[in-house]
Design a protein around this motif. Sequence first.
Motif, PDB file in Angstrom:
ATOM      1  N   TYR A 129       0.491 -21.505   8.390  1.00 44.62           N
ATOM      2  CA  TYR A 129       0.672 -22.812   7.741  1.00 44.62           C
ATOM      3  C   TYR A 129      -0.138 -23.858   8.504  1.00 44.62           C
ATOM      4  O   TYR A 129       0.189 -24.203   9.637  1.00 44.62           O
ATOM      5  CB  TYR A 129       2.160 -23.197   7.744  1.00 44.62           C
ATOM      6  N   LEU A 130      -1.207 -24.324   7.867  1.00 41.52           N
ATOM      7  CA  LEU A 130      -2.092 -25.306   8.494  1.00 41.52           C
ATOM      8  C   LEU A 130      -2.116 -26.601   7.685  1.00 41.52           C
ATOM      9  O   LEU A 130      -2.097 -26.566   6.456  1.00 41.52           O
ATOM     10  CB  LEU A 130      -3.516 -24.758   8.595  1.00 41.52           C
ATOM     11  N   LEU A 131      -2.152 -27.708   8.394  1.00 40.87           N
ATOM     12  CA  LEU A 131      -2.264 -29.007   7.738  1.00 40.87           C
ATOM     13  C   LEU A 131      -3.725 -29.398   7.608  1.00 40.87           C
ATOM     14  O   LEU A 131      -4.531 -29.169   8.508  1.00 40.87           O
ATOM     15  CB  LEU A 131      -1.512 -30.076   8.541  1.00 40.87           C
ATOM     16  N   LYS A 132      -4.059 -30.028   6.499  1.00 37.29           N
ATOM     17  CA  LYS A 132      -5.442 -30.433   6.277  1.00 37.29           C
ATOM     18  C   LYS A 132      -5.872 -31.567   7.198  1.00 37.29           C
ATOM     19  O   LYS A 132      -7.064 -31.808   7.353  1.00 37.29           O
ATOM     20  CB  LYS A 132      -5.643 -30.865   4.823  1.00 37.29           C
ATOM     21  N   ASP A 133      -4.897 -32.256   7.797  1.00 37.57           N
ATOM     22  CA  ASP A 133      -5.294 -33.339   8.697  1.00 37.57           C
ATOM     23  C   ASP A 133      -5.591 -32.832  10.102  1.00 37.57           C
ATOM     24  O   ASP A 133      -5.921 -33.598  10.992  1.00 37.57           O
ATOM     25  CB  ASP A 133      -4.224 -34.439   8.750  1.00 37.57           C
ATOM     26  N   THR A 134      -5.455 -31.512  10.303  1.00 40.62           N
ATOM     27  CA  THR A 134      -5.844 -30.937  11.591  1.00 40.62           C
ATOM     28  C   THR A 134      -7.344 -31.107  11.759  1.00 40.62           C
ATOM     29  O   THR A 134      -8.122 -30.733  10.890  1.00 40.62           O
ATOM     30  CB  THR A 134      -5.497 -29.432  11.642  1.00 40.62           C
ATOM     31  N   ASN A 170       0.099  -5.885   1.730  1.00 37.53           N
ATOM     32  CA  ASN A 170      -0.883  -5.921   2.824  1.00 37.53           C
ATOM     33  C   ASN A 170      -1.698  -7.211   2.853  1.00 37.53           C
ATOM     34  O   ASN A 170      -2.599  -7.359   3.675  1.00 37.53           O
ATOM     35  CB  ASN A 170      -1.827  -4.719   2.715  1.00 37.53           C
ATOM     36  N   CYS A 171      -1.390  -8.123   1.945  1.00 35.81           N
ATOM     37  CA  CYS A 171      -2.129  -9.388   1.874  1.00 35.81           C
ATOM     38  C   CYS A 171      -1.465 -10.431   2.779  1.00 35.81           C
ATOM     39  O   CYS A 171      -0.272 -10.697   2.665  1.00 35.81           O
ATOM     40  CB  CYS A 171      -2.156  -9.894   0.434  1.00 35.81           C
ATOM     41  N   ASP A 172      -2.248 -11.012   3.687  1.00 32.30           N
ATOM     42  CA  ASP A 172      -1.754 -12.110   4.523  1.00 32.30           C
ATOM     43  C   ASP A 172      -1.976 -13.425   3.789  1.00 32.30           C
ATOM     44  O   ASP A 172      -3.035 -13.642   3.194  1.00 32.30           O
ATOM     45  CB  ASP A 172      -2.505 -12.149   5.858  1.00 32.30           C
ATOM     46  N   VAL A 173      -0.984 -14.301   3.849  1.00 34.04           N
ATOM     47  CA  VAL A 173      -1.063 -15.578   3.134  1.00 34.04           C
ATOM     48  C   VAL A 173      -1.074 -16.743   4.113  1.00 34.04           C
ATOM     49  O   VAL A 173      -0.175 -16.874   4.948  1.00 34.04           O
ATOM     50  CB  VAL A 173       0.133 -15.747   2.169  1.00 34.04           C
ATOM     51  N   MET A 174      -2.097 -17.579   4.008  1.00 30.93           N
ATOM     52  CA  MET A 174      -2.189 -18.777   4.839  1.00 30.93           C
ATOM     53  C   MET A 174      -2.190 -20.011   3.937  1.00 30.93           C
ATOM     54  O   MET A 174      -3.029 -20.150   3.049  1.00 30.93           O
ATOM     55  CB  MET A 174      -3.455 -18.780   5.682  1.00 30.93           C
ATOM     56  N   VAL A 175      -1.235 -20.887   4.178  1.00 27.36           N
ATOM     57  CA  VAL A 175      -1.159 -22.157   3.454  1.00 27.36           C
ATOM     58  C   VAL A 175      -2.020 -23.180   4.181  1.00 27.36           C
ATOM     59  O   VAL A 175      -1.960 -23.304   5.398  1.00 27.36           O
ATOM     60  CB  VAL A 175       0.307 -22.652   3.393  1.00 27.36           C
ATOM     61  N   VAL A 176      -2.835 -23.898   3.416  1.00 37.27           N
ATOM     62  CA  VAL A 176      -3.609 -25.016   3.963  1.00 37.27           C
ATOM     63  C   VAL A 176      -3.339 -26.200   3.048  1.00 37.27           C
ATOM     64  O   VAL A 176      -3.767 -26.219   1.900  1.00 37.27           O
ATOM     65  CB  VAL A 176      -5.123 -24.706   4.011  1.00 37.27           C
ATOM     66  N   THR A 177      -2.630 -27.201   3.547  1.00 35.32           N
ATOM     67  CA  THR A 177      -2.121 -28.247   2.663  1.00 35.32           C
ATOM     68  C   THR A 177      -1.936 -29.573   3.386  1.00 35.32           C
ATOM     69  O   THR A 177      -2.040 -29.640   4.616  1.00 35.32           O
ATOM     70  CB  THR A 177      -0.766 -27.787   2.072  1.00 35.32           C
ATOM     71  N   VAL A 178      -1.644 -30.614   2.610  1.00 37.51           N
ATOM     72  CA  VAL A 178      -1.324 -31.923   3.202  1.00 37.51           C
ATOM     73  C   VAL A 178       0.184 -32.067   3.393  1.00 37.51           C
ATOM     74  O   VAL A 178       0.645 -32.999   4.038  1.00 37.51           O
ATOM     75  CB  VAL A 178      -1.830 -33.088   2.319  1.00 37.51           C
ATOM     76  N   PHE A 179       0.963 -31.142   2.795  1.00 39.55           N
ATOM     77  CA  PHE A 179       2.417 -31.248   2.861  1.00 39.55           C
ATOM     78  C   PHE A 179       2.943 -30.679   4.180  1.00 39.55           C
ATOM     79  O   PHE A 179       2.869 -29.475   4.409  1.00 39.55           O
ATOM     80  CB  PHE A 179       3.064 -30.502   1.686  1.00 39.55           C
ATOM     81  N   GLY A 180       3.487 -31.583   5.011  1.00 42.15           N
ATOM     82  CA  GLY A 180       4.001 -31.139   6.297  1.00 42.15           C
ATOM     83  C   GLY A 180       5.493 -31.321   6.437  1.00 42.15           C
ATOM     84  O   GLY A 180       6.035 -31.192   7.540  1.00 42.15           O
ATOM     85  N   GLY A 201      -1.141 -12.442  14.094  1.00 41.01           N
ATOM     86  CA  GLY A 201      -0.630 -13.745  14.498  1.00 41.01           C
ATOM     87  C   GLY A 201      -0.207 -14.580  13.305  1.00 41.01           C
ATOM     88  O   GLY A 201      -0.423 -14.195  12.148  1.00 41.01           O
ATOM     89  N   SER A 202       0.395 -15.726  13.600  1.00 40.01           N
ATOM     90  CA  SER A 202       0.827 -16.656  12.545  1.00 40.01           C
ATOM     91  C   SER A 202       0.331 -18.051  12.890  1.00 40.01           C
ATOM     92  O   SER A 202       1.038 -18.828  13.545  1.00 40.01           O
ATOM     93  CB  SER A 202       2.360 -16.661  12.415  1.00 40.01           C
ATOM     94  N   PRO A 203      -0.892 -18.385  12.475  1.00 40.23           N
ATOM     95  CA  PRO A 203      -1.441 -19.710  12.786  1.00 40.23           C
ATOM     96  C   PRO A 203      -0.605 -20.829  12.169  1.00 40.23           C
ATOM     97  O   PRO A 203      -0.349 -20.829  10.962  1.00 40.23           O
ATOM     98  CB  PRO A 203      -2.841 -19.676  12.160  1.00 40.23           C
ATOM     99  N   ILE A 204      -0.153 -21.760  12.996  1.00 41.13           N
ATOM    100  CA  ILE A 204       0.648 -22.879  12.532  1.00 41.13           C
ATOM    101  C   ILE A 204       0.151 -24.143  13.216  1.00 41.13           C
ATOM    102  O   ILE A 204      -0.057 -24.147  14.434  1.00 41.13           O
ATOM    103  CB  ILE A 204       2.147 -22.679  12.839  1.00 41.13           C
ATOM    104  N   SER A 205      -0.052 -25.193  12.446  1.00 43.80           N
ATOM    105  CA  SER A 205      -0.471 -26.466  13.030  1.00 43.80           C
ATOM    106  C   SER A 205       0.554 -26.926  14.062  1.00 43.80           C
ATOM    107  O   SER A 205       1.765 -26.770  13.850  1.00 43.80           O
ATOM    108  CB  SER A 205      -0.631 -27.538  11.947  1.00 43.80           C
ATOM    109  N   GLU A 263       9.570 -30.556   6.057  1.00 39.98           N
ATOM    110  CA  GLU A 263      10.352 -29.357   6.361  1.00 39.98           C
ATOM    111  C   GLU A 263      10.616 -28.507   5.128  1.00 39.98           C
ATOM    112  O   GLU A 263      10.526 -27.280   5.178  1.00 39.98           O
ATOM    113  CB  GLU A 263      11.680 -29.772   6.995  1.00 39.98           C
ATOM    114  N   GLN A 264      10.929 -29.142   4.006  1.00 41.03           N
ATOM    115  CA  GLN A 264      11.263 -28.386   2.801  1.00 41.03           C
ATOM    116  C   GLN A 264      10.107 -27.503   2.352  1.00 41.03           C
ATOM    117  O   GLN A 264      10.285 -26.316   2.074  1.00 41.03           O
ATOM    118  CB  GLN A 264      11.665 -29.329   1.669  1.00 41.03           C
ATOM    119  N   HIS A 265       8.903 -28.083   2.279  1.00 45.61           N
ATOM    120  CA  HIS A 265       7.742 -27.296   1.849  1.00 45.61           C
ATOM    121  C   HIS A 265       7.439 -26.175   2.839  1.00 45.61           C
ATOM    122  O   HIS A 265       7.121 -25.045   2.438  1.00 45.61           O
ATOM    123  CB  HIS A 265       6.513 -28.197   1.698  1.00 45.61           C
ATOM    124  N   VAL A 266       7.524 -26.491   4.125  1.00 46.30           N
ATOM    125  CA  VAL A 266       7.221 -25.483   5.147  1.00 46.30           C
ATOM    126  C   VAL A 266       8.165 -24.295   5.014  1.00 46.30           C
ATOM    127  O   VAL A 266       7.737 -23.138   4.966  1.00 46.30           O
ATOM    128  CB  VAL A 266       7.328 -26.084   6.562  1.00 46.30           C
TER     129      VAL A 266
END
Length: 215
Positions: free
Chosen positions: A102-107, A76-86, A123-127, A88-91
């Motif tokens: 998946y959010l980028l820190k440069d947003t 039941n835990c939602d996971v949001m990544v906030v990172t500088v890695f944008g 929802g699925s927040p994505i940069s 394809e492999q990491h995503v």
Amino acid sequence: MAHSVLIIEDDPQFRAAFAEAVGSAGDLYLAGTADDLPDGLRLLEQTQPDVLLVDIGLPSGSGIDLIHWAHEHLPNCDVMVVTVFGDEQHVLECIEAGATGYLLKDTKAIDIVEQIHTLREGGSPISPAIARQLMKRFLSKPYVAADAQCCVLSAQESNVLEMSSKGYSYEEIAQLLGLSRHTIGTYVKRMYRKLHVHNKNEAIYEARKQGLLRD
């Protein structure tokens, strides 16, 4: 009811900003913060948050390990990544591990509280840059999306799907796996979402078509 949020972030500036934002939101509360993998895992086990905000570039390892753990043990835990890695492999690794945002820190001016609300509402927040990258990938390789689906189911989701295909009811599956009926229901909902289906028969048909089930 307030939702608990755990923040695993090694950058003190971002960690403090996210913690302040969560603490000031009336319907959220801060379960804790950590700046490294071991402390993050310990807090994840102890607090069992509703939302995990995690960076993947941590001093002693990858935050993807935390995503895996949360996906397997806290359905039941939602996971949001906030990172500088944008890249394809990491995503893709994060999505396959169980991340739902998946959010980028440069947003510019990330409104983390708004993004958490979106996450909890399904929802699925994505940069935008990440969304565009994924769209290009899938549009240029029409069959990759179907192939990728074969990698997304977790071990427990696969177990539930396999047992369901053999005629076990969800109550029986819960007893056999030593899990609650509610937890099995959460796995089923995730399977349906990942397979883009609406019922058990559709799920079994789609899973067999993708090679996820033995005939």
